[in-house]
Design a protein around this motif. Sequence first.
Motif, mmCIF file in Angstrom:
data_model
loop_
_atom_site.group_PDB
_atom_site.id
_atom_site.type_symbol
_atom_site.label_atom_id
_atom_site.label_comp_id
_atom_site.label_asym_id
_atom_site.label_seq_id
_atom_site.Cartn_x
_atom_site.Cartn_y
_atom_site.Cartn_z
ATOM 1 N N ALA A 1 0.812 -0.760 0.252
ATOM 2 C CA ALA A 1 0.046 0.099 0.147
ATOM 3 C C ALA A 1 1.081 0.856 0.238
ATOM 4 N N VAL A 2 2.131 0.940 0.405
ATOM 5 C CA VAL A 2 3.086 2.183 0.671
ATOM 6 C C VAL A 2 3.798 2.864 -1.002
ATOM 7 N N PHE A 3 4.045 1.610 -1.317
ATOM 8 C CA PHE A 3 4.670 1.438 -2.797
ATOM 9 C C PHE A 3 3.748 1.537 -3.816
ATOM 10 N N ARG A 4 2.457 1.398 -3.170
ATOM 11 C CA ARG A 4 1.099 2.599 -3.956
ATOM 12 C C ARG A 4 1.165 4.080 -4.333
ATOM 13 N N ILE A 5 1.324 4.644 -3.411
ATOM 14 C CA ILE A 5 1.806 6.116 -3.228
ATOM 15 C C ILE A 5 2.716 6.109 -4.155
ATOM 16 N N PHE A 6 4.152 5.603 -4.843
ATOM 17 C CA PHE A 6 5.156 5.835 -5.514
ATOM 18 C C PHE A 6 4.510 5.337 -6.906
ATOM 19 N N THR A 7 4.564 4.591 -6.971
ATOM 20 C CA THR A 7 3.457 4.051 -8.466
ATOM 21 C C THR A 7 2.136 2.783 -8.241
ATOM 22 N N PRO A 8 1.943 3.381 -8.396
ATOM 23 C CA PRO A 8 -0.193 2.920 -8.315
ATOM 24 C C PRO A 8 -0.114 0.988 -9.110
ATOM 25 N N GLU A 9 -0.057 1.827 -10.212
ATOM 26 C CA GLU A 9 0.077 0.632 -11.217
ATOM 27 C C GLU A 9 1.480 -0.216 -10.519
ATOM 28 N N LEU A 10 2.087 -0.176 -9.818
ATOM 29 C CA LEU A 10 3.481 -1.631 -9.310
ATOM 30 C C LEU A 10 4.445 -1.632 -10.078
ATOM 31 N N ASN A 11 4.525 -0.950 -11.368
ATOM 32 C CA ASN A 11 5.752 -0.899 -12.891
ATOM 33 C C ASN A 11 7.238 -1.084 -12.371
ATOM 34 N N LEU A 12 7.376 -2.215 -12.458
ATOM 35 C CA LEU A 12 9.167 -2.760 -11.716
ATOM 36 C C LEU A 12 9.551 -1.959 -12.891
ATOM 37 N N LYS A 13 9.159 -1.332 -14.263
ATOM 38 C CA LYS A 13 10.097 -0.610 -14.930
ATOM 39 C C LYS A 13 10.105 1.148 -14.705
ATOM 40 N N GLN A 14 9.601 1.231 -13.543
ATOM 41 C CA GLN A 14 9.222 2.752 -13.123
ATOM 42 C C GLN A 14 9.121 2.521 -11.612
ATOM 43 N N TRP A 15 10.266 1.554 -11.419
ATOM 44 C CA TRP A 15 9.925 2.046 -9.662
ATOM 45 C C TRP A 15 10.946 2.693 -8.542
ATOM 46 N N PRO A 16 10.393 3.485 -7.655
ATOM 47 C CA PRO A 16 11.261 4.788 -7.350
ATOM 48 C C PRO A 16 12.095 4.607 -6.069
ATOM 49 N N LEU A 17 11.847 3.180 -5.789
ATOM 50 C CA LEU A 17 12.179 3.085 -4.003
ATOM 51 C C LEU A 17 13.353 2.419 -3.921
ATOM 52 N N ILE A 18 13.871 2.671 -2.770
ATOM 53 C CA ILE A 18 14.585 1.526 -2.211
ATOM 54 C C ILE A 18 14.793 2.009 -1.169
ATOM 55 N N ILE A 19 15.414 0.729 -0.389
ATOM 56 C CA ILE A 19 15.727 0.032 1.180
ATOM 57 C C ILE A 19 16.567 0.421 1.680
ATOM 58 N N ALA A 20 17.484 1.387 2.780
ATOM 59 C CA ALA A 20 18.339 2.016 2.533
ATOM 60 C C ALA A 20 18.747 0.963 3.789
ATOM 61 N N ARG A 21 18.273 0.792 4.281
ATOM 62 C CA ARG A 21 18.122 0.075 5.996
ATOM 63 C C ARG A 21 16.878 -0.691 6.491
ATOM 64 N N VAL A 22 17.067 -1.996 7.319
ATOM 65 C CA VAL A 22 15.622 -2.726 7.628
ATOM 66 C C VAL A 22 16.462 -3.506 9.231
ATOM 67 N N THR A 23 15.552 -3.233 10.310
ATOM 68 C CA THR A 23 15.585 -3.943 11.673
ATOM 69 C C THR A 23 14.262 -4.013 11.907
ATOM 70 N N ILE A 24 14.405 -5.311 12.721
ATOM 71 C CA ILE A 24 13.509 -5.996 13.003
ATOM 72 C C ILE A 24 13.652 -6.744 14.657
ATOM 73 N N ASP A 25 12.668 -5.862 15.701
ATOM 74 C CA ASP A 25 12.515 -6.966 16.740
ATOM 75 C C ASP A 25 11.256 -7.890 17.101
ATOM 76 N N TYR A 26 11.918 -9.248 17.934
ATOM 77 C CA TYR A 26 11.349 -10.010 18.092
ATOM 78 C C TYR A 26 10.694 -9.396 19.781
ATOM 79 N N HIS A 27 9.115 -9.740 19.875
ATOM 80 C CA HIS A 27 9.032 -9.446 21.311
ATOM 81 C C HIS A 27 8.321 -10.997 22.384
ATOM 82 N N ALA A 28 8.261 -11.736 20.624
ATOM 83 C CA ALA A 28 6.809 -12.979 21.381
ATOM 84 C C ALA A 28 6.995 -13.581 20.342
#
Length: 134
Positions: free
Chosen positions: A34-61
Amino acid sequence: MFSEVIQPRFSETDALGHINNTVFAVWFEGARTAVFRIFTPELNLKQWPLIIARVTIDYHAQTQYGEPVEIRTFISRLGSSSFDVYQEAWQNGIKCATGTTVMVQFDYQQQQAVALTGQQKTALSTHLLSPADR
């Protein structure tokens, strides 16, 4: 907030019968659609405008097979060309995992970050989570 319910698959369990910790990265990525659709509503990979700079995950249970998991997706920070996507995984009323992904709007031709537009910031800010709500 965006919300998505996932039914864990048997193949996502580990030897102890819990949902494997690597699965959360996949679930969180899927729930960012849903966040990706803000940038490319059709989810067109040829016009993909985002990259990931960092991912963190914490586990609680522990998260178990056989019970649905709700993934809640928020925006927790807006920058000039980047933003943070904060996500939570809930099962049976228990917060099991949280994650933050730093996303950057990126021009692949120029190989550089691109400023978020006012329209993009407005769309993202409707899902903004304050630090006190974490």
